[in-house]
Design a protein around this motif. Structure first.
Motif, PDB file in Angstrom:
ATOM      1  N   CYS A 163       0.817  -1.221   0.000  1.00 34.41           N
ATOM      2  CA  CYS A 163       0.000   0.000   0.000  1.00 34.41           C
ATOM      3  C   CYS A 163       0.851   1.271   0.000  1.00 34.41           C
ATOM      4  O   CYS A 163       0.297   2.374   0.006  1.00 34.41           O
ATOM      5  CB  CYS A 163      -0.932   0.022   1.199  1.00 34.41           C
ATOM      6  SG  CYS A 163      -2.193  -1.251   1.141  1.00 34.41           S
ATOM      7  N   SER A 165       2.631   4.394  -1.210  1.00 33.12           N
ATOM      8  CA  SER A 165       2.235   5.203  -2.367  1.00 33.12           C
ATOM      9  C   SER A 165       3.284   5.184  -3.481  1.00 33.12           C
ATOM     10  O   SER A 165       2.935   5.278  -4.662  1.00 33.12           O
ATOM     11  CB  SER A 165       1.963   6.650  -1.942  1.00 33.12           C
ATOM     12  OG  SER A 165       3.107   7.236  -1.368  1.00 33.12           O
ATOM     13  N   LEU A 168       2.761   1.753  -5.230  1.00 32.18           N
ATOM     14  CA  LEU A 168       1.520   1.772  -6.004  1.00 32.18           C
ATOM     15  C   LEU A 168       1.619   2.709  -7.208  1.00 32.18           C
ATOM     16  O   LEU A 168       1.189   2.366  -8.315  1.00 32.18           O
ATOM     17  CB  LEU A 168       0.360   2.214  -5.116  1.00 32.18           C
ATOM     18  CG  LEU A 168      -0.366   1.139  -4.328  1.00 32.18           C
ATOM     19  CD1 LEU A 168      -1.379   1.787  -3.386  1.00 32.18           C
ATOM     20  CD2 LEU A 168      -1.066   0.150  -5.258  1.00 32.18           C
ATOM     21  N   ALA A 199      -2.345  -4.657  -2.955  1.00 30.73           N
ATOM     22  CA  ALA A 199      -2.711  -3.522  -2.099  1.00 30.73           C
ATOM     23  C   ALA A 199      -3.985  -3.803  -1.318  1.00 30.73           C
ATOM     24  O   ALA A 199      -4.055  -3.510  -0.113  1.00 30.73           O
ATOM     25  CB  ALA A 199      -2.866  -2.258  -2.946  1.00 30.73           C
ATOM     26  N   LYS A 202      -3.595  -5.785   1.798  1.00 30.72           N
ATOM     27  CA  LYS A 202      -2.905  -5.142   2.936  1.00 30.72           C
ATOM     28  C   LYS A 202      -3.596  -3.867   3.414  1.00 30.72           C
ATOM     29  O   LYS A 202      -3.134  -3.238   4.369  1.00 30.72           O
ATOM     30  CB  LYS A 202      -1.463  -4.784   2.514  1.00 30.72           C
ATOM     31  CG  LYS A 202      -0.595  -5.968   2.134  1.00 30.72           C
ATOM     32  CD  LYS A 202      -0.254  -6.816   3.351  1.00 30.72           C
ATOM     33  CE  LYS A 202       0.702  -7.947   2.997  1.00 30.72           C
ATOM     34  NZ  LYS A 202       0.985  -8.797   4.170  1.00 30.72           N
ATOM     35  N   LEU A 203      -4.680  -3.480   2.769  1.00 27.84           N
ATOM     36  CA  LEU A 203      -5.300  -2.180   3.035  1.00 27.84           C
ATOM     37  C   LEU A 203      -5.760  -2.025   4.490  1.00 27.84           C
ATOM     38  O   LEU A 203      -5.627  -0.952   5.084  1.00 27.84           O
ATOM     39  CB  LEU A 203      -6.478  -1.962   2.080  1.00 27.84           C
ATOM     40  CG  LEU A 203      -6.852  -0.520   1.743  1.00 27.84           C
ATOM     41  CD1 LEU A 203      -5.657   0.259   1.212  1.00 27.84           C
ATOM     42  CD2 LEU A 203      -7.978  -0.495   0.724  1.00 27.84           C
ATOM     43  N   CYS A 206      -3.142  -0.707   7.071  1.00 32.52           N
ATOM     44  CA  CYS A 206      -2.493   0.594   6.855  1.00 32.52           C
ATOM     45  C   CYS A 206      -2.914   1.611   7.905  1.00 32.52           C
ATOM     46  O   CYS A 206      -4.039   1.565   8.408  1.00 32.52           O
ATOM     47  CB  CYS A 206      -2.863   1.163   5.482  1.00 32.52           C
ATOM     48  SG  CYS A 206      -2.234   0.198   4.112  1.00 32.52           S
ATOM     49  N   THR A 210      -1.446   6.456   5.060  1.00 32.10           N
ATOM     50  CA  THR A 210      -1.121   5.500   3.996  1.00 32.10           C
ATOM     51  C   THR A 210      -2.383   5.051   3.288  1.00 32.10           C
ATOM     52  O   THR A 210      -2.422   4.957   2.054  1.00 32.10           O
ATOM     53  CB  THR A 210      -0.392   4.268   4.571  1.00 32.10           C
ATOM     54  OG1 THR A 210       0.787   4.699   5.263  1.00 32.10           O
ATOM     55  CG2 THR A 210      -0.007   3.284   3.479  1.00 32.10           C
ATOM     56  N   PHE A 211      -3.441   4.794   4.071  1.00 29.76           N
ATOM     57  CA  PHE A 211      -4.728   4.374   3.506  1.00 29.76           C
ATOM     58  C   PHE A 211      -5.269   5.440   2.552  1.00 29.76           C
ATOM     59  O   PHE A 211      -5.725   5.130   1.447  1.00 29.76           O
ATOM     60  CB  PHE A 211      -5.726   4.137   4.646  1.00 29.76           C
ATOM     61  CG  PHE A 211      -7.091   3.683   4.194  1.00 29.76           C
ATOM     62  CD1 PHE A 211      -7.339   2.338   3.942  1.00 29.76           C
ATOM     63  CD2 PHE A 211      -8.118   4.601   4.010  1.00 29.76           C
ATOM     64  CE1 PHE A 211      -8.597   1.921   3.519  1.00 29.76           C
ATOM     65  CE2 PHE A 211      -9.375   4.192   3.589  1.00 29.76           C
ATOM     66  CZ  PHE A 211      -9.620   2.847   3.348  1.00 29.76           C
ATOM     67  N   ALA A 214      -3.113   5.594  -0.594  1.00 32.56           N
ATOM     68  CA  ALA A 214      -3.295   4.379  -1.391  1.00 32.56           C
ATOM     69  C   ALA A 214      -4.629   4.384  -2.125  1.00 32.56           C
ATOM     70  O   ALA A 214      -4.713   3.981  -3.291  1.00 32.56           O
ATOM     71  CB  ALA A 214      -3.195   3.139  -0.495  1.00 32.56           C
ATOM     72  N   GLN A 215      -5.674   4.864  -1.457  1.00 31.98           N
ATOM     73  CA  GLN A 215      -7.012   4.841  -2.052  1.00 31.98           C
ATOM     74  C   GLN A 215      -7.089   5.573  -3.389  1.00 31.98           C
ATOM     75  O   GLN A 215      -7.699   5.105  -4.344  1.00 31.98           O
ATOM     76  CB  GLN A 215      -8.026   5.458  -1.081  1.00 31.98           C
ATOM     77  CG  GLN A 215      -8.708   4.432  -0.193  1.00 31.98           C
ATOM     78  CD  GLN A 215      -9.961   5.008   0.448  1.00 31.98           C
ATOM     79  OE1 GLN A 215      -9.966   6.145   0.908  1.00 31.98           O
ATOM     80  NE2 GLN A 215     -11.024   4.224   0.469  1.00 31.98           N
ATOM     81  N   ILE A 218      -5.351   3.493  -6.007  1.00 33.74           N
ATOM     82  CA  ILE A 218      -6.164   2.300  -6.270  1.00 33.74           C
ATOM     83  C   ILE A 218      -7.321   2.622  -7.211  1.00 33.74           C
ATOM     84  O   ILE A 218      -7.631   1.863  -8.127  1.00 33.74           O
ATOM     85  CB  ILE A 218      -6.666   1.690  -4.942  1.00 33.74           C
ATOM     86  CG1 ILE A 218      -5.517   0.951  -4.240  1.00 33.74           C
ATOM     87  CG2 ILE A 218      -7.846   0.750  -5.165  1.00 33.74           C
ATOM     88  CD1 ILE A 218      -5.823   0.522  -2.816  1.00 33.74           C
TER      89      ILE A 218
END
Length: 235
Positions: A163, A165, A168, A199, A202-203, A206, A210-211, A214-215, A218
């Motif tokens: 996750c 960034s 990703l 990702a 592992k979300l 996070c 980070t979440f 990452a979102q 994603i």
């Protein structure tokens, strides 16, 4: 000027939308700090570089679209010459950025996150050249981009959380490279699918920041994969 003053002036140049000046203010910082730039400083560098070339990339795409209109065929020679001038400007800026990163950053990078970040950046600026390059220049740039992206991916998958960034964003850009430059829809989908699957697994582990980061990536991966898989089915 001190490093702190150069960074401050780079931020002033950003606010003033003077991106060539922004890059020039950051050059001494890069030479001084190498890969030891903080996360904020790396992001500042990304903003400077990306905005320096974004106008040229947009202009090239716009002219290419106008060239497709038969109404303007009589102006084809002038449009081609103008586009070529802008392409040369883009190539000079990208070459400058790539050389700077290779000479002053990548060779000095001590941690995997920095190495992955800057190798990804080399891949990105090779990709920007490859969007309009031809013949030998295109062939060499494709190879350089593949090498940089592949090395960055190996490092990211070995050391960074799925996750993260940087990991990703790297997967997103590498998949776009395969789709747009290599014209390999299957490989683009494979890379995107793997990054998305890793990702999502592992979300839940996070932290909030980070979440959030990452979102957004994603969602871009999902959008691309939706379009690419539709195209693959239609072939």
């Amino acid at each position: 000027m001190s490093v702190d003053e150069q960074i401050f002036m780079a931020r002033v140049a950003e606010q003033s939308e003077r991106f060539r000046d922004m890059v020039d203010f950051l050059k001494p910082v890069i030479k001084e700090k190498g890969a030891n730039l903080s996360s904020d400083e790396r992001n500042l560098l990304s903003v400077a570089f990306k905005n320096l070339v974004s106008q040229q990339r947009t202009a090239i795409r716009t002219i290419a679209a106008i060239e497709q209109n038969q109404k303007y065929a009589k102006f084809a020679g002038s449009m081609a010459a103008y586009k070529h001038k802008i392409e040369d400007e883009l190539y000079r800026n990208c070459d400058e950025i790539i050389a700077l990163i290779r000479a002053d950053v990548v060779t000095k990078a001590s941690d995997d996150e920095s190495k992955a970040f800057f190798l990804k950046m080399i891949g990105d600026y090779c990709r920007y050249i490859a969007e309009s390059a031809k013949d030998e220049r295109l062939a060499k740039t494709k190879t350089d981009a593949l090498t940089a992206y592949a090395e960055a991916s190996t490092i990211a998958e070995r050391s960074l959380n799925a996750c993260n960034s940087i990991r990703l964003g790297l997967a997103l850009n590498f998949s776009v490279f395969h789709y747009e430059v290599m014209q390999d829809v299957k490989k683009a989908c494979e890379l995107g699918d793997k990054a998305l699957s890793d990702a999502l697994d592992k979300l839940d582990d996070c932290d909030e920041e980070t979440f959030r980061d990452a979102q957004s990536i994603i969602e871009l991966l999902r959008e691309n994969l939706g379009l690419w898989k539709d195209e693959e089915r239609d072939q």
